[in-house]
Design an enzyme around this catalytic site. Structure first.
Site, PDB file in Angstrom:
ATOM      1  N   ASP A 234      45.704  37.143  45.083  1.00 16.31           N
ATOM      2  CA  ASP A 234      45.560  38.320  44.230  1.00 16.31           C
ATOM      3  C   ASP A 234      45.810  37.957  42.759  1.00 16.31           C
ATOM      4  O   ASP A 234      46.759  37.232  42.454  1.00 16.31           O
ATOM      5  CB  ASP A 234      46.595  39.360  44.693  1.00 16.31           C
ATOM      6  CG  ASP A 234      46.410  40.722  44.060  1.00 16.31           C
ATOM      7  OD1 ASP A 234      45.336  41.312  44.258  1.00 16.31           O
ATOM      8  OD2 ASP A 234      47.345  41.194  43.383  1.00 16.31           O
ATOM      9  N   GLU A 295      40.965  35.597  43.648  1.00 18.05           N
ATOM     10  CA  GLU A 295      40.514  36.871  43.097  1.00 18.05           C
ATOM     11  C   GLU A 295      40.801  36.811  41.604  1.00 18.05           C
ATOM     12  O   GLU A 295      41.944  36.961  41.171  1.00 18.05           O
ATOM     13  CB  GLU A 295      41.256  38.051  43.723  1.00 18.05           C
ATOM     14  CG  GLU A 295      40.653  39.379  43.291  1.00 18.05           C
ATOM     15  CD  GLU A 295      41.580  40.323  42.552  1.00 18.05           C
ATOM     16  OE1 GLU A 295      41.157  41.457  42.308  1.00 18.05           O
ATOM     17  OE2 GLU A 295      42.706  39.949  42.181  1.00 18.05           O
TER      18      GLU A 295
HETATM   19  C1  NOJ Z   1      43.829  43.232  42.842  1.00 23.93           C
HETATM   20  C2  NOJ Z   1      43.823  44.003  44.119  1.00 23.93           C
HETATM   21  O1  NOJ Z   1      42.622  43.792  44.790  1.00 23.93           O
HETATM   22  C3  NOJ Z   1      44.049  45.440  43.740  1.00 23.93           C
HETATM   23  O2  NOJ Z   1      43.831  46.297  44.815  1.00 23.93           O
HETATM   24  C4  NOJ Z   1      45.438  45.570  43.197  1.00 23.93           C
HETATM   25  O3  NOJ Z   1      45.652  46.893  42.733  1.00 23.93           O
HETATM   26  C5  NOJ Z   1      45.680  44.612  42.046  1.00 23.93           C
HETATM   27  N1  NOJ Z   1      45.139  43.311  42.278  1.00 23.93           N
HETATM   28  C6  NOJ Z   1      47.156  44.451  41.790  1.00 23.93           C
HETATM   29  O4  NOJ Z   1      47.753  43.730  42.838  1.00 23.93           O
END
Ligand code: NOJ
Ligand code: MG
Length: 591
Positions: A234, A295
């Site tokens: 993440d 991500e």
């Molecule tokens: C990316 C995640 O996919 C999202 O859902 C989240 O709110 C943020 N990062 C913070 O962790």
């Protein structure tokens, strides 16, 4: 360009001819993570086993057969860790425990064992940029003095201004409002501020601190030892912040951030790469090709490619593709640029069209500005044309699944699920909605629990009929049991596409760009993977298919003109095998 391949074949019938330009070579015998199709499960909304209205691990275990029937290779689960669920579990209070709402560690092991016995790999979500404010470390930090080791695990700073009344810098939270919250000292006076790029209850960790590194390596090992096949990381571009935390006047947003050059002081700093090199070394000590997926909302493809260099991560989501508008020239260019950038570092491209953070592509593609990316859609905003959106979404998916590399699918897209665009405000849960005072509708509309059985309570999501977000009435039509075995349904389209993709080894395939005589580049994207030609028509007129070609699959009905030629209508994709006489043999065709 290869002059021989570009030589048009003779054509006496007046049917259009094809010219091909090689773009990307085949990768036979590639490791699984270079070619896989991965299905994202958002655990809160997949399947509820105990009737509390929230999906859970036993619910997932019971429904794994669906993923096998569909024909995917792996599943990625969004977080299921102990969490106050302020941000759907992306606020982790304990990285080694399962939240009771999802079950127990035994439930996790049972799910993992079942998935493996079905031949599915399992990727879990790792959230290293921030913890929950309920994490033991943060509680300790709040109770400790400024300058203490406990505070040193997070980003605490004194405020600016005469009495420290102003935040340490001008950064904004991605969910709205300032990225800093002031603490209160034990004696009740205002104290230091702490940084949170997301919600005030998601304090950022300080990745300059070796203790933080050691803790996350230990967390990686905890889950690797249990047998997981990888981690989706993440906010992978956010862990390291620029020295001195300088002010920044650019946009701080998950999505718009990706459209900048990624040069803000909170994102894409050089230091993140050393972290992933270290993690890669940890993963490589385990058998079986365990992987890391970034991500990172960075638009510049060459910057994204740096996360998947040889000794770093394995995959990085291609959000540049996801955010490309519905336009033949731009989509073709996005595919070509993506492959060039990932080929330059020897990595696969990781295609994706939907996830739990964006408006579903069935809705995005039905907006006037087709393929634009609003931050959620509420009842007061432009409502998508659902029929057009679904037609284009099916075409977009069929285009994506023909491309070499990895594809990620988001739960429900195989049912053609619409975004919930008329959710009552009282039902909303996304912190982005609350922190922007409703200015951003937020992500709840793509997170609605799945419909499995038309007519059952909560459309089969939960035995009690409860559902943590309300399902729109239209979900009945989209329920799995209403589509299974129904020719032309979106579910059957996905299943056939995944079956053919596997059979033709498209994930490991080559890619050629094709010019189709008589069709302008703005009217169609035409590509070739091995022997398979994939054509997406964008209009305004139908595309005339080469004579004698064998249509393997199409996202919508084809028509025939008065000369008996096959026509591909606008907003439709077809997978065809052209008659041999139209084309020279594909290079490096895979078996
Ligand atoms: C990316 C995640 O996919 C999202 O859902 C989240 O709110 C943020 N990062 C913070 O962790
Ligand atoms: Mg439940």
């Amino acid at each position: 360009m290869d002059a021989l391949l570009d030589t048009p074949t003779p054509n006496a019938t007046g049917a259009p001819r094809l010219h091909v330009h090689p773009v990307h070579p085949a990768t036979p015998d590639a490791q699984w993570w270079r070619t896989a199709v991965v299905y994202q499960v958002y655990p809160r909304s997949f399947a509820d086993s105990d009737g509390d209205g929230v999906g859970d691990l036993p619910g997932i275990t019971a429904r794994l057969g669906h993923l096998v029937d569909l024909g995917v290779d792996a599943v990625w689960l969004s977080p299921f860790y102990r969490s106050p669920q302020v941000d759907g579990g992306y606020d982790v209070a304990d990285y080694r425990a399962i939240d009771p709402v999802f079950g127990t560690l035994d439930d996790f092991d049972a799910m993992l064992g079942r998935a493996h016995s079905l031949g599915l790999r399992v990727i879990i979500d790792l959230v290293p940029n921030h913890t929950s404010d309920e994490h033991a470390w943060f509680r300790e930090a709040l109770a400790a003095a400024p300058g203490s080791p406990a505070r040193g695990r997070y980003v605490f700073r004194p405020g600016r201004g005469a009495t420290g009344e102003l935040p340490p810098n001008n950064w904004h939270s991605i969910f709205g409002g300032p990225a800093w919250t002031r603490t209160t000292d034990p004696d009740g006076t205002p104290g230091e501020w702490y940084l949170h790029l997301f919600d005030t209850r998601q304090p950022d960790l300080d990745w300059g601190n070796p203790e933080v590194h050691a803790e996350f390596e230990s967390v990686l090992r905890f889950w690797l030892d249990r047998g997981v096949d990888g981690f989706r990381v993440d906010v992978a571009h956010g862990l390291v912040k620029a020295e001195g935390l300088p002010d920044w006047d650019g946009v701080t947003s998950m999505v718009e951030g990706s459209r900048s050059d990624g040069s803000g002081p909170m994102f894409d700093q050089e230091g993140v790469h050393e972290i992933y090199r270290t993690w890669r070394r940890v993963l490589d000590t385990y058998p079986g090709e365990r992987i890391l997926v970034a991500e990172a909302w960075i638009d510049a493809l060459p910057r994204i490619a740096r996360y998947v260099r040889d000794d770093e991560m394995h995959q990085a989501f291609n959000f540049a593709f996801l955010t490309t508008p519905w336009d033949a020239n731009r989509l073709r260019q996005s595919v070509l640029d993506s492959l060039a950038a990932s080929d330059a570092v020897g990595a696969p491209t990781t295609w994706v069209l939907s996830n739990h953070d964006v408006v579903r592509h069935t809705a995005r593609l039905g907006l006037t500005e087709a393929g634009s990316l609003p931050k959620g859609i509420g009842a007061g905003e432009e409502q998508p044309d659902t029929e057009l959106g679904l037609r284009r979404a099916r075409a977009a998916t069929l285009l994506m699944l023909a491309l070499p590399g990895v594809s990620y699918l988001y739960q429900g897209e195989e049912l053609g699920l619409p975004e919930h665009t008329t959710m009552p405000d009282e039902a909303r849960q996304d912190p982005a909605w609350f922190r922007t005072g409703g200015a951003e509708t937020g992500r709840d509309g793509c997170r609605v629990p799945l419909p499995w059985e038309a007519g059952a309570p909560a459309h089969g999501f939960s035995p009690s009929g409860r559902s943590w977000l309300p399902q729109p009435a239209s979900f009945a039509r989209h329920a799995l049991d209403a589509q299974r075995g129904v020719a032309g349904s979106t579910y059957e389209l996905y299943r056939q596409a995944l079956g053919l993709r596997r059979h033709l080894a498209l994930g490991a395939g080559s890619l050629d760009c094709v010019d189709l005589e008589g069709t302008a580049p703005s009217e169609a994207v035409v590509l070739r993977n091995g022997e398979l030609v994939v054509l997406t028509a964008f209009g305004p007129d139908p595309v005339v298919l080469p004579e004698g070609c064998d249509v393997l699959l199409a996202s919508g009905s084809l028509a025939t003109d008065e000369r008996g030629r096959l026509l591909l209508p606008p907003d439709t994709t077809a997978w065809v095998l052209p008659a041999a006489r139209h084309l020279p043999r594909a290079r490096g065709a895979q078996g």
